[in-house]
Motif scaffolding. Structure first.
Motif, PDB file in Angstrom:
ATOM      1  N   ARG A  16      65.369  30.148  34.232  1.00 55.94           N
ATOM      2  CA  ARG A  16      66.092  29.025  34.845  1.00 55.94           C
ATOM      3  C   ARG A  16      66.506  29.355  36.274  1.00 55.94           C
ATOM      4  NH1 ARG A  16      67.514  28.036  29.510  1.00 55.94           N
ATOM      5  NH2 ARG A  16      69.143  29.616  29.463  1.00 55.94           N
ATOM      6  N   SER A  17      67.014  30.556  36.483  1.00 53.98           N
ATOM      7  CA  SER A  17      67.431  30.976  37.814  1.00 53.98           C
ATOM      8  C   SER A  17      66.239  31.039  38.775  1.00 53.98           C
ATOM      9  CB  SER A  17      68.120  32.336  37.741  1.00 53.98           C
ATOM     10  OG  SER A  17      68.421  32.818  39.023  1.00 53.98           O
ATOM     11  N   PRO A  24      58.301  25.502  39.932  1.00 50.01           N
ATOM     12  CA  PRO A  24      57.616  25.765  38.663  1.00 50.01           C
ATOM     13  C   PRO A  24      57.036  27.178  38.609  1.00 50.01           C
ATOM     14  CG  PRO A  24      57.062  23.596  39.479  1.00 50.01           C
ATOM     15  CD  PRO A  24      57.833  24.284  40.582  1.00 50.01           C
ATOM     16  N   LEU A  25      57.050  27.754  37.388  1.00 47.22           N
ATOM     17  CA  LEU A  25      56.678  29.151  37.191  1.00 47.22           C
ATOM     18  C   LEU A  25      55.543  29.299  36.193  1.00 47.22           C
ATOM     19  CD1 LEU A  25      60.295  30.573  36.752  1.00 47.22           C
ATOM     20  CD2 LEU A  25      58.932  30.562  38.857  1.00 47.22           C
ATOM     21  N   MET A  26      54.938  30.482  36.198  1.00 46.67           N
ATOM     22  CA  MET A  26      53.940  30.887  35.213  1.00 46.67           C
ATOM     23  C   MET A  26      54.066  32.399  34.993  1.00 46.67           C
ATOM     24  SD  MET A  26      50.405  31.138  37.457  1.00 46.67           S
ATOM     25  CE  MET A  26      49.445  31.847  36.151  1.00 46.67           C
ATOM     26  N   PHE A  27      53.543  32.873  33.874  1.00 48.46           N
ATOM     27  CA  PHE A  27      53.437  34.303  33.593  1.00 48.46           C
ATOM     28  C   PHE A  27      51.973  34.670  33.444  1.00 48.46           C
ATOM     29  CE2 PHE A  27      57.790  33.795  32.053  1.00 48.46           C
ATOM     30  CZ  PHE A  27      58.381  34.976  32.477  1.00 48.46           C
ATOM     31  N   HIS A  28      51.662  35.912  33.826  1.00 46.69           N
ATOM     32  CA  HIS A  28      50.355  36.493  33.526  1.00 46.69           C
ATOM     33  C   HIS A  28      50.574  37.947  33.152  1.00 46.69           C
ATOM     34  CE1 HIS A  28      46.399  38.292  34.008  1.00 46.69           C
ATOM     35  NE2 HIS A  28      45.959  37.100  33.652  1.00 46.69           N
ATOM     36  N   SER A  58      52.613  27.467  26.302  1.00 45.70           N
ATOM     37  CA  SER A  58      53.295  26.670  27.314  1.00 45.70           C
ATOM     38  C   SER A  58      54.738  26.616  26.852  1.00 45.70           C
ATOM     39  CB  SER A  58      52.681  25.268  27.415  1.00 45.70           C
ATOM     40  OG  SER A  58      51.380  25.345  27.935  1.00 45.70           O
ATOM     41  N   LEU A  59      55.545  27.492  27.416  1.00 45.64           N
ATOM     42  CA  LEU A  59      56.906  27.709  26.930  1.00 45.64           C
ATOM     43  C   LEU A  59      57.858  26.618  27.404  1.00 45.64           C
ATOM     44  CD1 LEU A  59      56.912  31.501  27.798  1.00 45.64           C
ATOM     45  CD2 LEU A  59      56.734  30.529  25.497  1.00 45.64           C
ATOM     46  N   ALA A  60      58.582  26.043  26.467  1.00 50.12           N
ATOM     47  CA  ALA A  60      59.625  25.070  26.795  1.00 50.12           C
ATOM     48  C   ALA A  60      60.928  25.840  26.973  1.00 50.12           C
ATOM     49  CB  ALA A  60      59.754  24.039  25.680  1.00 50.12           C
ATOM     50  N   VAL A  61      61.551  25.672  28.131  1.00 51.64           N
ATOM     51  CA  VAL A  61      62.803  26.360  28.438  1.00 51.64           C
ATOM     52  C   VAL A  61      63.841  25.287  28.756  1.00 51.64           C
ATOM     53  CG1 VAL A  61      63.944  28.030  29.959  1.00 51.64           C
ATOM     54  CG2 VAL A  61      61.515  28.318  29.388  1.00 51.64           C
ATOM     55  N   GLU A  66      59.436  21.486  33.354  1.00 51.34           N
ATOM     56  CA  GLU A  66      58.032  21.608  32.966  1.00 51.34           C
ATOM     57  C   GLU A  66      57.838  22.875  32.145  1.00 51.34           C
ATOM     58  OE1 GLU A  66      59.215  23.810  36.069  1.00 51.34           O
ATOM     59  OE2 GLU A  66      58.824  21.706  36.535  1.00 51.34           O
ATOM     60  N   PRO A  67      56.785  22.910  31.313  1.00 54.00           N
ATOM     61  CA  PRO A  67      56.506  24.138  30.553  1.00 54.00           C
ATOM     62  C   PRO A  67      56.167  25.294  31.488  1.00 54.00           C
ATOM     63  CG  PRO A  67      55.117  22.307  29.806  1.00 54.00           C
ATOM     64  CD  PRO A  67      55.833  21.847  31.034  1.00 54.00           C
ATOM     65  N   VAL A  68      56.466  26.490  31.036  1.00 48.66           N
ATOM     66  CA  VAL A  68      56.120  27.710  31.754  1.00 48.66           C
ATOM     67  C   VAL A  68      54.933  28.323  31.014  1.00 48.66           C
ATOM     68  CG1 VAL A  68      56.919  29.983  32.501  1.00 48.66           C
ATOM     69  CG2 VAL A  68      58.524  28.046  32.469  1.00 48.66           C
ATOM     70  N   GLU A  69      53.769  28.298  31.652  1.00 48.34           N
ATOM     71  CA  GLU A  69      52.571  28.815  31.000  1.00 48.34           C
ATOM     72  C   GLU A  69      52.596  30.343  30.953  1.00 48.34           C
ATOM     73  OE1 GLU A  69      49.204  27.142  33.063  1.00 48.34           O
ATOM     74  OE2 GLU A  69      49.397  25.249  31.954  1.00 48.34           O
ATOM     75  N   PHE A  70      52.109  30.879  29.827  1.00 51.77           N
ATOM     76  CA  PHE A  70      52.000  32.328  29.653  1.00 51.77           C
ATOM     77  C   PHE A  70      50.533  32.653  29.413  1.00 51.77           C
ATOM     78  CE2 PHE A  70      51.955  36.452  27.826  1.00 51.77           C
ATOM     79  CZ  PHE A  70      53.074  37.103  28.312  1.00 51.77           C
ATOM     80  N   TRP A  71      49.944  33.349  30.369  1.00 52.95           N
ATOM     81  CA  TRP A  71      48.543  33.737  30.341  1.00 52.95           C
ATOM     82  C   TRP A  71      48.408  35.234  30.099  1.00 52.95           C
ATOM     83  CZ3 TRP A  71      44.440  30.347  31.224  1.00 52.95           C
ATOM     84  CH2 TRP A  71      44.796  29.065  31.665  1.00 52.95           C
ATOM     85  N   MET A  72      47.323  35.627  29.473  1.00 50.90           N
ATOM     86  CA  MET A  72      47.021  37.048  29.277  1.00 50.90           C
ATOM     87  C   MET A  72      45.523  37.239  29.479  1.00 50.90           C
ATOM     88  SD  MET A  72      47.712  39.456  25.926  1.00 50.90           S
ATOM     89  CE  MET A  72      49.472  39.639  26.169  1.00 50.90           C
ATOM     90  N   SER A  73      45.164  38.406  29.981  1.00 49.24           N
ATOM     91  CA  SER A  73      43.738  38.687  30.114  1.00 49.24           C
ATOM     92  C   SER A  73      43.111  38.661  28.721  1.00 49.24           C
ATOM     93  CB  SER A  73      43.497  40.036  30.790  1.00 49.24           C
ATOM     94  OG  SER A  73      43.832  41.087  29.929  1.00 49.24           O
ATOM     95  N   LYS A  74      41.893  38.141  28.650  1.00 46.79           N
ATOM     96  CA  LYS A  74      41.200  38.004  27.366  1.00 46.79           C
ATOM     97  C   LYS A  74      41.042  39.363  26.697  1.00 46.79           C
ATOM     98  CE  LYS A  74      37.985  34.929  27.256  1.00 46.79           C
ATOM     99  NZ  LYS A  74      36.717  34.202  27.449  1.00 46.79           N
ATOM    100  N   ALA A  75      40.720  40.390  27.483  1.00 45.72           N
ATOM    101  CA  ALA A  75      40.541  41.736  26.919  1.00 45.72           C
ATOM    102  C   ALA A  75      41.839  42.256  26.297  1.00 45.72           C
ATOM    103  CB  ALA A  75      40.045  42.694  27.998  1.00 45.72           C
ATOM    104  N   GLN A  76      42.958  41.992  26.958  1.00 42.47           N
ATOM    105  CA  GLN A  76      44.244  42.423  26.407  1.00 42.47           C
ATOM    106  C   GLN A  76      44.570  41.641  25.143  1.00 42.47           C
ATOM    107  OE1 GLN A  76      45.921  44.959  27.275  1.00 42.47           O
ATOM    108  NE2 GLN A  76      47.926  44.680  26.381  1.00 42.47           N
TER     109      GLN A  76
END
Length: 115
Positions: A16-17, A24-28, A58-61, A66-76
Motif C-alpha cells: 500500500r505504501s 501500480p506495482l508488480m512482482f517478479h 493477481s494479488l488483491a490488496v 488494481e491487482p498486483v501481479e506476481f510473476w516467476m521465471s518458468k524454470a523456477q
C-alpha cells in the motif's frame, strides 16, 4: 490448496505504501542467486515478462485499486510448483532494484509444501 501466492499483513502494508509512492506495482522472482532469489517489486510493466515467465497470481490488496501481479521465471516455477508462497517483509536492505530497498526492509518469500 488455495492460491499459490499470498501476502502477510506486513507485506500488504508495504505494498500500500509503495503503491502510493510509485503507482501500480508488480512482482517478479527470477530464482537467480543471492537477491535474485527474492521477489522484486517494480512499477507495473517496468520489468518485461515473456514466454520464460509464469503469472502465478493477481494479488488483491485492500486499499490498492488494481491487482498486483506476481510473476516467476518458468524454470523456477518448475522447481517450486509444489509449494505455496507467502510474500513477507523482513528488516534489512536487499541489494537490487526492488522498490522497497530504500525503506530499510526487503520482501522475502516463505515457502510451504502443498499437502
Amino acid at each position: 490448496m488455495g492460491d499459490p501466492v499470498t501476502l502477510t499483513p506486513a507485506a500488504a502494508d508495504l505494498i500500500r505504501s509503495l503503491r502510493g509512492q510509485h503507482g501500480p506495482l508488480m512482482f517478479h522472482q527470477s530464482g537467480g542467486c543471492c537477491d535474485g532469489s527474492a521477489p522484486m517489486c517494480y512499477p507495473a510493466g517496468e520489468f518485461r515478462t515473456g514466454g520464460s515467465d509464469v503469472l502465478l497470481a493477481s494479488l488483491a490488496v485492500d486499499g490498492v485499486p488494481e491487482p498486483v501481479e506476481f510473476w516467476m521465471s518458468k524454470a523456477q516455477w518448475e522447481l517450486w510448483q509444489h509449494t505455496r508462497l507467502t510474500v513477507d517483509v523482513v528488516p534489512g536492505r536487499g541489494s537490487g532494484f526492488s522498490l522497497e530497498a530504500p525503506e530499510g526492509v526487503r520482501f522475502l518469500i516463505r515457502s510451504h509444501l502443498n499437502r
